[in-house]
Structure formats: C-alpha cells, structure tokens
Design a protein around this motif. Structure first.
Motif, PDB file in Angstrom:
ATOM      1  N   VAL A   1       0.852  -1.196   0.000  1.00 56.06           N
ATOM      2  CA  VAL A   1       0.000   0.000   0.000  1.00 56.06           C
ATOM      3  C   VAL A   1       0.881   1.238   0.000  1.00 56.06           C
ATOM      4  CG1 VAL A   1      -1.924   1.163   1.111  1.00 56.06           C
ATOM      5  CG2 VAL A   1      -1.675  -1.311   1.359  1.00 56.06           C
ATOM      6  N   ASP A   2       0.896   1.956  -1.144  1.00 54.72           N
ATOM      7  CA  ASP A   2       1.730   3.148  -1.297  1.00 54.72           C
ATOM      8  C   ASP A   2       1.260   3.905  -2.539  1.00 54.72           C
ATOM      9  OD1 ASP A   2       3.840   5.032  -1.773  1.00 54.72           O
ATOM     10  OD2 ASP A   2       5.171   3.775  -0.577  1.00 54.72           O
ATOM     11  N   ASP A   3       1.301   5.223  -2.473  1.00 50.74           N
ATOM     12  CA  ASP A   3       0.832   6.002  -3.628  1.00 50.74           C
ATOM     13  C   ASP A   3       1.921   6.218  -4.671  1.00 50.74           C
ATOM     14  OD1 ASP A   3       2.378   7.677  -2.101  1.00 50.74           O
ATOM     15  OD2 ASP A   3       1.160   9.457  -2.447  1.00 50.74           O
ATOM     16  N   GLU A   4       3.178   5.930  -4.317  1.00 47.53           N
ATOM     17  CA  GLU A   4       4.291   6.142  -5.251  1.00 47.53           C
ATOM     18  C   GLU A   4       4.552   4.874  -6.069  1.00 47.53           C
ATOM     19  OE1 GLU A   4       6.214   8.613  -6.154  1.00 47.53           O
ATOM     20  OE2 GLU A   4       5.358  10.134  -4.821  1.00 47.53           O
ATOM     21  N   GLU A   5       4.424   4.972  -7.383  1.00 49.21           N
ATOM     22  CA  GLU A   5       4.625   3.818  -8.242  1.00 49.21           C
ATOM     23  C   GLU A   5       6.066   3.329  -8.199  1.00 49.21           C
ATOM     24  OE1 GLU A   5       2.917   2.437 -12.564  1.00 49.21           O
ATOM     25  OE2 GLU A   5       3.741   4.455 -12.396  1.00 49.21           O
ATOM     26  N   SER A   6       7.012   4.262  -8.081  1.00 50.18           N
ATOM     27  CA  SER A   6       8.425   3.886  -8.051  1.00 50.18           C
ATOM     28  C   SER A   6       8.743   3.033  -6.825  1.00 50.18           C
ATOM     29  CB  SER A   6       9.305   5.148  -8.051  1.00 50.18           C
ATOM     30  OG  SER A   6       9.002   5.973  -6.937  1.00 50.18           O
TER      31      SER A   6
END
Length: 475
Positions: free
Chosen positions: A10-15
């Motif tokens: 769960v994280d909003d950063e794709e990288s």
C-alpha cells in the motif's frame, strides 16, 4: 509446486512499488493499492497473507489506516514502512498493531528476513493441524501394524503438507523418528515416543537416544546455551559464539556460505575467509559436543548452512516477541486488563538487553535497539495500567526502569509525578518535574510540554483531582 504468498503493498508512489517488487525477485505475488479504500477492497476479494503499509497512501495517513486495518483484519500481519522514525513514532506504530517496522529506503536483506519470519509462522500454524491429523491416524494403530500403516498413508489427502517443501521434509523426519522409537523400545507407544529411552535395555551400551534433541538459547541479558539441559559454557572464540548466534537467529532459512564469509570476514580474501569459516564451525561443533551431544546441530548442503531440523529449538528472543504479540492481540480484542498478564510475562522474559555482554558489536545493534523499544513499550503498558488501577507504587518502580533506559520520556516523567502525588508524596512529584525540565533542556534543548507544566502547577497548588489522572489532554 507451492503456491506463492499474496503480499499487499500500500503506497501512492509507483516507483516505491517497483522497487519493492524488484527486491523480492518474483518470489511472491505482490498486489499494489494506492489508497486505503483500494486496499480494503482487495482484502475483501483476495486472500492476503501479509501487508506492507507505507506512511503515505493517497487518501489517508498511514498510521490511521494501520489502525483501521488492524481493527477490521486483526489476523493479517502488517509491516509499516516509515519515511523517518523517532522513538515516539516507533511506539505509536507498534501500539497501532504493526508486526514490524522498516525504514525507507528498503533493503533486500531486511525485507526478506521479515517475510521469511512472518510467513513461516503463518505456514506453521496451517501446517500444525495437518501434522496432527497424520500423527493421530498413526497413533490409533497398534505398534505391530505401524509399518503397514506408513505405506498406506495417502499424502494427497494432506495438500498443505504435500506442498510445504522444507516443512514437508521436517515432517518426514519427525515421522521417521516416531517409527524408530516405536521399534527401539517396545514399552513406548507412539503417543509418548518423543521421550528419552534407556538404550541399555536394547544392548546399545551407555548411550541415550533422545528422539527430539532440545536446544535452548538465551540472548536477552547474559548469553547462554543449553543442549538437552546441559550448559555449554565455553567457546573456542568470540567469533565462534557470534557465528553460532547468527545461525540460530536465522534458523528459519538456509544461509549461503558466501553470506557468512562476507559478514564475519569482510576484509579477508575468499580462500582465507573460507578457511576461517571452516575452522570456526569446527570449533562450534567441538563446543556443542563437549556436552556429550552426538548429533550435528549445524548442517551443510549445497553451499548453505542451517540448523538441523531434528533439533527442537527455543530462544528467549522469539518467546519475548511472541508474548508481546500475544499481549497486543488480546488487548485489541479484550482490553488492557485482559492483556496485562501477557505484558507481565513478556517483561519477565526480558532479562536484559539483547546480547548485552557484546555491547559494541555492530552486528547486533539493530536487533538490540528494536527489542529495547519493544521492551519499553511493554513497560509503558504495564506502568500505565498500574498507575490507574490502584498500584501506583508498582507503577513508580516500572517508570523508573523506563527512565534508566530512556530518560527523555516526558510522558513517563508525567506519570511519575501523578503516581507520587497519588500516594501522598507531593514533594517527590515536584522534584520529578525539576528533573524532567533539567533533562529536557540538557539532552534535547527543549522546554517541557504545556501539559507537563500544567500538571506541575496543579500539584504545586495541591489541586490535582483523581479524574485528571487518566487523560493528559485535560490537564
């Protein structure tokens, strides 16, 4: 072929997601959720074995989402990924129910260690019920028929065992020992076959057969090793003790020879490091055999070292963490009073800091600090409970113990002030405030919090009410 575990990231950063996925080398099925709402939807639709939750999902602050997920899905372990960590934040994360904490940037070894540890516990819980079924079926058959029964076992009826790989091999070893003992002594039944038997009855000399050799290792406080209750009190070298400790701490996985060489002899050439490793392992085996132990504790296969699966291992390190996790689970379900016994048990297991007789060994620094924070968390829970339920004297002793390890805990200074006041030692409460102010200025270069000053004023004016003991925000 065993099924891959489902990991929810769960994280909003794709990288961050691609970096995390790359660390796992395709060993797990990683599912990504950018938001807390999406994470909840995925958990409802799929079986999730483990969650990695970052500080910043797109729609909600990570700590809040952690609390929501633990309340809705308490059985799913959650590892919290923090951008930055302070002591206060670490405690908040553990209080919210996280199983463990990682800090950005993520490192392959740390992620793999956590995955191996947590997923192994999950597999063992599922695996235990299957083992019980098979062993139960064997135990119901008379001894003379056991050999025929072994041939009749249909492993396809036990899919978890059949697909468990290493666990399956360990299970087969247990069954093998079970059969051996049945035929080694006619007076021992399958139900109690994992006991020591007198080999002289079978003309086997002075040796004793122990179906399940037991190894106990104590890391908290003074380092101690017991092999079948015999203390191993001499080691050929400090390096031998450290190498043995490292293998035991990583007993749930196989460790490649190169990993040990690089970790313990980083500045030596390959040939020299390999020779040092072999000599040190030989010394470890001699140390362990000094107690009359004939089975190899550490095995070697395909360039990897690992703990012999026939040995029953118990460590205070794992006992402490399990008891703490049990306390958290009970508190989450039934409240702090029901969990207090488990927090007390965890406190009694913690006999000292992790390998405290090797204080300057960088190899253990991370484990030592992590366990110390958990211990302070446990003491915080116990002292907080006792300060409110009529045992302020006990709370005072525990608070003093916390401050010995971390004297900058202003919340604990406040708790001491309230406890002193509660037992009629108003002068001690005021002195505690002076001590708190001095430490805050000296160590952290800050003034005390407003709530601490307000508490001091109420005590000085002798107007602190019992209703103000529980909630600091009202002071």
């Amino acid at each position: 072929m065993s099924q891959k575990s489902n990991i929810l990231f769960v994280d909003d950063e794709e990288s961050n997601y691609f970096h995390f996925k790359a660390l796992l080398d395709g060993s797990y099925l990683v599912i990504r959720a950018k938001t807390g709402r999406k994470a909840t939807d995925i958990i409802k639709e799929k079986k999730i074995d483990l969650i990695f939750l970052s500080d910043f999902p797109e729609d909600i602050e990570g700590l809040k989402l952690l609390k929501i997920l633990k309340k809705s899905y308490p059985s799913i372990p959650i590892v919290f990924i923090a951008a930055a960590l302070t002591v206060e934040k670490t405690i908040q994360i553990f209080r919210a129910g996280a199983r463990d904490i990682l800090q950005q940037p993520l490192k392959r070894e740390e992620v793999k260690d956590i995955l191996d540890t947590i997923l192994e516990l999950i597999r063992q819980n599922n695996f235990k019920s299957e083992i019980d079924k098979v062993v139960s079926s064997i135990q119901k058959v008379p001894d003379r028929k056991v050999q025929r029964q072994r041939r009749r076992i249909k492993w396809e009826n036990f899919p978890i065992i059949r697909n468990c790989g290493k666990q399956f091999q360990i299970f087969l070893q247990k069954i093998k020992v079970l059969f051996q003992n049945i035929y080694a002594a006619s007076d021992i039944s399958p139900a109690n076959s994992f006991k020591k038997i007198d080999a002289n009855k079978k003309g086997m000399g002075d040796r004793l057969i122990c179906a399940r050799p037991e190894l106990k290792v104590y890391f908290l406080g003074e380092f101690r090793v017991y092999l079948n209750d015999i203390l191993i009190n001499s080691w050929t070298s400090k390096k031998a003790r450290s190498l043995f400790s490292y293998i035991i701490l990583n007993h749930k996985r196989r460790i490649h020879r190169d990993v040990l060489m690089n970790r313990f002899w980083p500045n030596s050439g390959e040939d020299s490091a390999r020779n040092c490793l072999n000599v040190t392992l030989h010394g470890i085996r001699n140390n362990l055999n000094s107690g009359g132990f004939t089975i190899d504790v550490i095995l070697y296969y395909e360039d990897c070292y690992f703990l012999n699966p026939e040995i029953e291992l118990r460590t205070d390190y794992e006992d402490f963490r399990k008891m703490w996790q049990k306390a958290q689970a009970v508190e989450s379900e039934k409240g702090i009073n029901a969990a207090l016994m488990y927090y007390e048990n965890a406190k009694h297991i913690y006999m000292g800091d992790f390998l405290e007789d090797e204080p300057f060994e960088e190899l253990w620094e991370s484990d030592r600090e992590n366990l110390k924070e958990i211990y302070l968390f446990v003491l915080d829970k116990i002292s907080g409970c006792y300060s409110l339920n009529g045992k302020p004297e006990v709370a005072i002793k525990i608070c003093q113990e916390i401050l010995k390890k971390d004297q900058c805990r202003e919340d604990i200074h406040q708790r001491l002030m309230r406890c002193y006041y509660r037992i009629g030692k108003r002068d001690q409460a005021l002195r505690q405030f002076d001590k708190c102010v001095r430490i805050m200025k000296t160590e952290l270069k800050v003034e005390p919090m407003k709530s601490t000053i307000n508490l001091f004023n109420l005590i000085r004016e002798d107007s602190l009410k019992l209703s103000q003991f529980k909630d600091l925000s009202n002071i």
